[in-house]
Design a protein around this motif. Structure first.
Motif, mmCIF file in Angstrom:
data_model
loop_
_atom_site.group_PDB
_atom_site.id
_atom_site.type_symbol
_atom_site.label_atom_id
_atom_site.label_comp_id
_atom_site.label_asym_id
_atom_site.label_seq_id
_atom_site.Cartn_x
_atom_site.Cartn_y
_atom_site.Cartn_z
ATOM 1 N N PRO A 113 61.645 -157.478 50.908
ATOM 2 C CA PRO A 113 60.715 -157.295 52.104
ATOM 3 C C PRO A 113 60.951 -157.671 53.527
ATOM 4 O O PRO A 113 60.914 -157.265 54.432
ATOM 5 C CB PRO A 113 59.348 -157.449 51.593
ATOM 6 N N GLN A 114 61.206 -159.179 53.438
ATOM 7 C CA GLN A 114 61.420 -159.726 54.820
ATOM 8 C C GLN A 114 62.683 -159.355 55.549
ATOM 9 O O GLN A 114 62.572 -159.318 56.787
ATOM 10 C CB GLN A 114 61.460 -161.169 54.325
ATOM 11 N N THR A 115 63.673 -159.006 54.756
ATOM 12 C CA THR A 115 64.890 -158.364 55.517
ATOM 13 C C THR A 115 64.560 -156.986 56.284
ATOM 14 O O THR A 115 64.986 -156.956 57.379
ATOM 15 C CB THR A 115 65.834 -158.215 54.423
ATOM 16 N N PHE A 116 63.619 -156.161 55.619
ATOM 17 C CA PHE A 116 63.201 -154.980 56.074
ATOM 18 C C PHE A 116 62.196 -155.273 57.309
ATOM 19 O O PHE A 116 62.635 -154.686 58.314
ATOM 20 C CB PHE A 116 62.364 -154.182 55.213
ATOM 21 N N GLN A 117 61.329 -156.069 57.259
ATOM 22 C CA GLN A 117 60.494 -156.638 58.302
ATOM 23 C C GLN A 117 61.367 -157.148 59.486
ATOM 24 O O GLN A 117 61.260 -156.706 60.797
ATOM 25 C CB GLN A 117 59.418 -157.531 57.982
ATOM 26 N N GLN A 118 62.347 -157.889 59.268
ATOM 27 C CA GLN A 118 63.300 -158.755 60.292
ATOM 28 C C GLN A 118 64.065 -157.360 60.868
ATOM 29 O O GLN A 118 64.293 -157.722 62.226
ATOM 30 C CB GLN A 118 64.020 -159.753 59.659
ATOM 31 N N SER A 119 64.525 -156.557 60.165
ATOM 32 C CA SER A 119 65.477 -155.618 60.641
ATOM 33 C C SER A 119 64.768 -154.715 61.518
ATOM 34 O O SER A 119 65.315 -154.475 62.756
ATOM 35 C CB SER A 119 66.192 -154.623 59.579
ATOM 36 N N VAL A 120 63.689 -154.210 61.405
ATOM 37 C CA VAL A 120 62.818 -153.471 62.366
ATOM 38 C C VAL A 120 62.531 -154.178 63.624
ATOM 39 O O VAL A 120 62.703 -153.609 64.686
ATOM 40 C CB VAL A 120 61.466 -152.933 61.580
ATOM 41 N N ARG A 121 62.143 -155.534 63.278
ATOM 42 C CA ARG A 121 61.881 -156.132 64.621
ATOM 43 C C ARG A 121 62.984 -156.592 65.390
ATOM 44 O O ARG A 121 62.955 -156.306 66.775
ATOM 45 C CB ARG A 121 61.192 -157.604 64.252
ATOM 46 N N ALA A 122 64.067 -156.934 64.870
ATOM 47 C CA ALA A 122 65.297 -157.013 65.550
ATOM 48 C C ALA A 122 65.848 -155.751 66.499
ATOM 49 O O ALA A 122 65.932 -155.584 67.450
ATOM 50 C CB ALA A 122 66.606 -157.476 64.644
ATOM 51 N N VAL A 123 65.851 -154.646 65.564
ATOM 52 C CA VAL A 123 66.316 -153.382 66.283
ATOM 53 C C VAL A 123 65.311 -152.827 67.222
ATOM 54 O O VAL A 123 65.752 -152.505 68.330
ATOM 55 C CB VAL A 123 66.331 -152.327 65.306
ATOM 56 N N ALA A 124 63.919 -152.957 67.131
ATOM 57 C CA ALA A 124 63.048 -152.768 68.060
ATOM 58 C C ALA A 124 63.108 -153.431 69.408
ATOM 59 O O ALA A 124 62.841 -153.069 70.582
ATOM 60 C CB ALA A 124 61.519 -152.839 67.583
ATOM 61 N N ALA A 125 63.712 -154.766 69.416
ATOM 62 C CA ALA A 125 63.704 -155.515 70.309
ATOM 63 C C ALA A 125 65.345 -155.450 71.043
ATOM 64 O O ALA A 125 65.447 -156.200 71.986
ATOM 65 C CB ALA A 125 63.584 -157.038 69.747
ATOM 66 N N GLY A 126 65.964 -154.599 70.496
ATOM 67 C CA GLY A 126 67.396 -154.324 71.250
ATOM 68 C C GLY A 126 68.462 -155.308 70.468
ATOM 69 O O GLY A 126 69.401 -155.259 70.974
ATOM 70 N N ASN A 127 67.935 -155.918 69.455
ATOM 71 C CA ASN A 127 68.993 -156.460 68.711
ATOM 72 C C ASN A 127 69.434 -155.686 67.181
ATOM 73 O O ASN A 127 68.978 -154.731 67.142
ATOM 74 C CB ASN A 127 68.394 -158.132 68.352
ATOM 75 N N THR A 128 70.273 -156.546 66.554
ATOM 76 C CA THR A 128 70.721 -155.754 65.348
ATOM 77 C C THR A 128 70.655 -156.879 64.173
ATOM 78 O O THR A 128 71.320 -157.932 64.557
ATOM 79 C CB THR A 128 71.960 -155.156 65.435
ATOM 80 N N LEU A 129 70.236 -156.783 63.129
ATOM 81 C CA LEU A 129 70.187 -157.775 61.962
ATOM 82 C C LEU A 129 71.252 -157.064 60.821
ATOM 83 O O LEU A 129 70.999 -156.254 60.355
ATOM 84 C CB LEU A 129 68.883 -157.817 61.171
ATOM 85 N N PHE A 130 72.494 -157.797 60.973
ATOM 86 C CA PHE A 130 73.462 -157.452 59.874
ATOM 87 C C PHE A 130 74.357 -158.667 59.759
ATOM 88 O O PHE A 130 74.110 -159.838 60.399
ATOM 89 C CB PHE A 130 74.473 -156.390 60.478
ATOM 90 N N SER A 131 74.979 -158.716 58.747
ATOM 91 C CA SER A 131 75.856 -159.948 57.992
ATOM 92 C C SER A 131 77.230 -159.819 58.628
ATOM 93 O O SER A 131 77.898 -158.490 58.646
ATOM 94 C CB SER A 131 75.966 -160.213 56.845
#
Length: 217
Positions: A113-131
């Protein structure tokens, strides 16, 4: 937290259990609200027009209109929401094509769940969460399918190369700024210029250029 800081999300998935599960993940937060969910890609344009979400979580395999086609249609419109592609696999051909179509990030449905939450926050802020490993898999699995242009990194300034190298590790603007001793505004300016020079639409495509050019080993 004030409503001005709330990130609104639309979920598109043909599995009602997935829609409910993802909704529950965000219900546990104070800053992410699911404004609507739909069960097929042909419903996405209307739902986006009605609800104006910041982020769309897009299942790539739906019955009538797949998430890939829905993503292409959505991102062809002016000022579209950010799109996070969802798949049952970590990286597959549809993820590769979704990145090519301009998806801003991607998620495996079995992420915590925390990865879903972090991904949405990152993308909304103009960043991207990926490995980095996920990007390596994309390059190795579908380098001929991803249409991020073959980049001429010689067009980038030395500082832009530094920013691209950091961006390709998945670093946020704040992280890049701290590492390179720059302001976040300056980092955003470099990234915007970098996108123009590389012909890329988002951070994932720019990061793929860095991997293909072996700027990141």
């Amino acid at each position: 937290m004030t409503r001005t800081h709330v990130i609104t999300v639309l979920i598109a998935d043909d599995d009602p259990f997935v829609r409910r599960g993802v909704s529950d993940i965000f219900a546990a937060t104070d800053d992410i609200v699911v404004v609507a969910d739909v069960d097929d890609g042909d419903q996405v344009p209307g739902a986006v027009a009605r609800h104006r979400p910041h982020v769309v979580l897009m299942d790539l395999k739906m019955k009538r209109v797949g998430g890939l086609d829905a993503t292409r249609q959505l991102l062809a419109h002016p000022s579209p929401p950010k799109v996070i592609a969802m798949t049952a696999m970590d990286v597959d051909d549809l993820v590769v094509q979704a990145v090519s179509a301009g998806a801003h990030s991607f998620l495996s449905k079995d992420e915590p769940p925390q990865t879903f939450q972090q991904s949405v926050r990152a993308v909304a802020a103009g960043n991207t969460l990926f490995s980095e490993e996920s990007l390596r898999r994309i390059v190795s699995a579908g380098s001929t399918q991803v249409s991020a242009p073959a980049a001429d990194l010689s067009a980038l300034s030395p500082r832009e190369l530094d920013v691209l190298r950091a961006l390709a590790t998945g670093a946020s603007n704040a992280d890049i700024a701290a590492t390179l001793y720059l302001s976040e505004t300056t980092v955003k300016t470099h990234i915007s210029a970098m996108f123009t020079k590389l012909g890329t639409q988002n951070r994932v495509q720019a990061a793929l250029c860095a991997f293909r050019a072996q700027l990141v080993s």
